[in-house]
Design an enzyme around this catalytic site. Structure first.
Site, PDB file in Angstrom:
ATOM      1  N   ASN A   1       1.068  -1.438   0.073  1.00  0.00           N
ATOM      2  CA  ASN A   1       0.021  -0.111   0.033  1.00  0.00           C
ATOM      3  C   ASN A   1       0.561   0.739  -0.030  1.00  0.00           C
ATOM      4  O   ASN A   1       1.803   1.386   1.569  1.00  0.00           O
ATOM      5  CB  ASN A   1      -1.180   0.016   0.886  1.00  0.00           C
ATOM      6  CG  ASN A   1      -1.879   1.400   1.365  1.00  0.00           C
ATOM      7  OD1 ASN A   1      -1.672   1.296   0.642  1.00  0.00           O
ATOM      8  ND2 ASN A   1      -2.239   1.297   2.248  1.00  0.00           N
ATOM      9  N   TRP A   2       1.445   1.645  -1.329  1.00  0.00           N
ATOM     10  CA  TRP A   2       1.671   2.923  -1.296  1.00  0.00           C
ATOM     11  C   TRP A   2       1.246   4.470  -0.674  1.00  0.00           C
ATOM     12  O   TRP A   2       1.660   5.653  -0.401  1.00  0.00           O
ATOM     13  CB  TRP A   2       2.367   3.215  -2.653  1.00  0.00           C
ATOM     14  CG  TRP A   2       3.278   2.317  -3.059  1.00  0.00           C
ATOM     15  CD1 TRP A   2       3.343   1.452  -3.069  1.00  0.00           C
ATOM     16  CD2 TRP A   2       3.907   2.688  -4.142  1.00  0.00           C
ATOM     17  NE1 TRP A   2       4.793   0.382  -3.769  1.00  0.00           N
ATOM     18  CE2 TRP A   2       4.561   1.938  -4.811  1.00  0.00           C
ATOM     19  CE3 TRP A   2       3.979   3.234  -5.451  1.00  0.00           C
ATOM     20  CZ2 TRP A   2       5.994   1.424  -5.931  1.00  0.00           C
ATOM     21  CZ3 TRP A   2       4.447   3.475  -6.558  1.00  0.00           C
ATOM     22  CH2 TRP A   2       5.621   2.194  -6.891  1.00  0.00           C
ATOM     23  N   LYS A   3       0.031   4.406  -0.419  1.00  0.00           N
ATOM     24  CA  LYS A   3      -0.224   5.827   0.461  1.00  0.00           C
ATOM     25  C   LYS A   3      -0.144   6.809  -0.802  1.00  0.00           C
ATOM     26  O   LYS A   3      -0.344   6.535  -1.841  1.00  0.00           O
ATOM     27  CB  LYS A   3       0.085   5.127   2.060  1.00  0.00           C
ATOM     28  CG  LYS A   3      -0.165   4.712   2.235  1.00  0.00           C
ATOM     29  CD  LYS A   3       0.058   4.434   4.657  1.00  0.00           C
ATOM     30  CE  LYS A   3      -0.656   2.774   4.687  1.00  0.00           C
ATOM     31  NZ  LYS A   3      -0.388   3.485   6.277  1.00  0.00           N
TER      32      LYS A   3
ATOM     33  N   HIS B   1      -9.347   1.183   4.536  1.00  0.00           N
ATOM     34  CA  HIS B   1      -8.103   1.165   5.514  1.00  0.00           C
ATOM     35  C   HIS B   1      -8.051   2.245   7.047  1.00  0.00           C
ATOM     36  O   HIS B   1      -9.577   3.108   7.293  1.00  0.00           O
ATOM     37  CB  HIS B   1      -7.154   2.203   4.581  1.00  0.00           C
ATOM     38  CG  HIS B   1      -5.723   1.746   5.527  1.00  0.00           C
ATOM     39  ND1 HIS B   1      -4.783   2.698   6.333  1.00  0.00           N
ATOM     40  CD2 HIS B   1      -4.806   0.770   4.877  1.00  0.00           C
ATOM     41  CE1 HIS B   1      -4.153   2.347   6.744  1.00  0.00           C
ATOM     42  NE2 HIS B   1      -3.479   2.009   6.222  1.00  0.00           N
TER      43      HIS B   1
ATOM     44  N   GLU C   1      -6.957   4.400   8.285  1.00  0.00           N
ATOM     45  CA  GLU C   1      -6.083   5.950   7.509  1.00  0.00           C
ATOM     46  C   GLU C   1      -7.587   6.313   6.408  1.00  0.00           C
ATOM     47  O   GLU C   1      -7.585   7.862   7.023  1.00  0.00           O
ATOM     48  CB  GLU C   1      -5.262   6.163   6.785  1.00  0.00           C
ATOM     49  CG  GLU C   1      -3.894   5.508   7.400  1.00  0.00           C
ATOM     50  CD  GLU C   1      -2.953   5.510   6.652  1.00  0.00           C
ATOM     51  OE1 GLU C   1      -2.863   5.487   5.452  1.00  0.00           O
ATOM     52  OE2 GLU C   1      -2.077   4.676   7.205  1.00  0.00           O
TER      53      GLU C   1
ATOM     54  N   GLU D   1      -5.257  -5.131   9.995  1.00  0.00           N
ATOM     55  CA  GLU D   1      -3.935  -4.287  10.873  1.00  0.00           C
ATOM     56  C   GLU D   1      -4.798  -3.580  12.106  1.00  0.00           C
ATOM     57  O   GLU D   1      -4.859  -2.639  12.343  1.00  0.00           O
ATOM     58  CB  GLU D   1      -3.948  -3.101   9.575  1.00  0.00           C
ATOM     59  CG  GLU D   1      -3.711  -3.369   8.142  1.00  0.00           C
ATOM     60  CD  GLU D   1      -2.937  -2.492   7.405  1.00  0.00           C
ATOM     61  OE1 GLU D   1      -1.892  -3.132   7.056  1.00  0.00           O
ATOM     62  OE2 GLU D   1      -3.711  -1.730   7.291  1.00  0.00           O
TER      63      GLU D   1
ATOM     64  N   GLY E   1       3.001   2.245  11.199  1.00  0.00           N
ATOM     65  CA  GLY E   1       4.041   3.372  10.964  1.00  0.00           C
ATOM     66  C   GLY E   1       4.416   3.358  12.085  1.00  0.00           C
ATOM     67  O   GLY E   1       5.014   4.562  11.881  1.00  0.00           O
TER      68      GLY E   1
ATOM     69  N   SER F   1       3.945  -1.580  10.472  1.00  0.00           N
ATOM     70  CA  SER F   1       5.279  -2.368  10.520  1.00  0.00           C
ATOM     71  C   SER F   1       5.834  -3.425  10.379  1.00  0.00           C
ATOM     72  O   SER F   1       6.632  -3.521  10.776  1.00  0.00           O
ATOM     73  CB  SER F   1       5.416  -1.830  12.010  1.00  0.00           C
ATOM     74  OG  SER F   1       5.357  -0.520  12.483  1.00  0.00           O
TER      75      SER F   1
ATOM     76  N   GLY G   1       2.835  -0.807   4.250  1.00  0.00           N
ATOM     77  CA  GLY G   1       2.804   0.257   4.325  1.00  0.00           C
ATOM     78  C   GLY G   1       4.137   0.288   3.754  1.00  0.00           C
ATOM     79  O   GLY G   1       4.837   0.083   2.233  1.00  0.00           O
ATOM     80  N   GLY G   2       4.735   1.320   4.416  1.00  0.00           N
ATOM     81  CA  GLY G   2       6.176   1.788   4.166  1.00  0.00           C
ATOM     82  C   GLY G   2       7.249   0.880   3.638  1.00  0.00           C
ATOM     83  O   GLY G   2       7.829   1.255   2.671  1.00  0.00           O
TER      84      GLY G   2
HETATM   85  P1  13P Z   1       3.655   0.160   7.320  1.00  0.00           P
HETATM   86  O1  13P Z   1       3.332  -1.299   6.794  1.00  0.00           O
HETATM   87  O2  13P Z   1       3.932   1.623   7.186  1.00  0.00           O
HETATM   88  O3  13P Z   1       3.091   0.511   9.095  1.00  0.00           O
HETATM   89  O4  13P Z   1       1.580   0.915   7.434  1.00  0.00           O
HETATM   90  C1  13P Z   1       0.968  -0.526   6.961  1.00  0.00           C
HETATM   91  C2  13P Z   1      -0.419  -0.309   6.599  1.00  0.00           C
HETATM   92  O5  13P Z   1      -0.886   0.905   6.499  1.00  0.00           O
HETATM   93  C3  13P Z   1      -0.605  -0.543   5.292  1.00  0.00           C
HETATM   94  O6  13P Z   1      -2.170  -0.203   4.664  1.00  0.00           O
END
Ligand code: 13P
Length: 247
Positions: free
Chosen positions: A11-13, A95, A97, A165, A171, A210, A231-232
């Protein structure tokens, strides 16, 4: 019993401009003919270009959200049909977020999951507790409630996945213990069976929050963990490939 095909999705957000397509191409080159399903969900603006760049590879492209309606006066929104036409095969929905930042409810996420099916996309439905909810001992109640409310009955027999999640793990570098992940994933599996029947055993339950090269093997080999939503660490091909290789 049917075992799900694992899925590792990135997920590149809200990250990624044209030059970052090189990272996606490096992932496609690096996975070769792996049996693991791999997907990258870039911002909507990159979906079409990424889908073209990765055509014929083992890496699918996905969206990060969609509107429940197919079209209409919804300024700024994107429908499942639009994502599919741009080349997406999957879409992340609910998600945290979006739940936290845009007030998305379980009912809205369920409506979006229906829209994804209508548009020919495979939904990845996200659930997860906040730190306050975990501290209050409410994790299983919250997560199974989100599963019941966010996954419409129409998903029975269809391709989809659930991503667990924990909000506090996104994050932050923090992760639950393997035992805590297994407890939640088992509860999600049991709820899916109750709500959507035995065919839901084919749906992978991803862990997200994470995930990085150093913890991927331990997490991915936990019971009922059918992959990861990253994510990251999905932004750099080298890290994402290390996570894929840990499965
Ligand atoms: P991180 O891997 O950066 O913690 O993000 C997880 C996430 O929200 C994937 O959708």
């Amino acid at each position: 019993m049917t075992t799900p095909t694992p899925l590792i999705a990135g997920n590149w957000k809200m990250n990624g401009l044209e030059n970052d397509l090189a990272e996606a191409a490096a992932v496609a080159a690096g996975v070769g003919a792996t049996a693991t399903r791999v997907a990258i969900c870039p911002p909507a603006t990159l979906i079409e270009r990424m889908a073209r760049a990765l055509a014929g590879s083992k890496v699918d492209v996905g969206g990060q959200d969609c509107r429940a309606q197919a079209s209409g006066a919804f300024t700024g929104d994107v429908s499942a049909e639009m994502l599919a036409q741009a080349g997406a095969r999957l879409v992340i929905l609910g998600h945290s977020e979006r739940r936290a930042g845009y007030g998305e409810t379980d009912a809205l996420v369920a409506a979006k999951a229906l829209a994804a099916l209508r548009g020919g996309l495979e939904p990845i439905v996200c659930v997860g507790e906040t730190l306050e909810e975990r501290k209050a001992g409410r994790t299983l109640e919250v997560v199974t409630g989100q599963v019941r409310g966010s996954l419409p009955a129409e998903l029975a027999g269809r391709a989809f996945s659930v991503a667990y999640e924990p909000v506090w793990a996104i994050g932050t570098g923090l992760t639950p213990s393997v035992a805590e992940i297994e407890e939640v994933h088992r509860a999600i599996r049991a709820t899916l069976r109750e709500e959507l029947g035995e065919a839901s055993n084919r749906a992978p339950i991803l862990y997200g929050g994470s995930v990085k090269p150093s913890n991927a093997a331990e997490i991915l080999h936990a019971a009922e963990v059918g992959g990861a939503l990253v994510g990251g660490a999905s932004l750099k091909a080298q890290d994402f490939l290390a996570i894929i290789g840990a499965l």
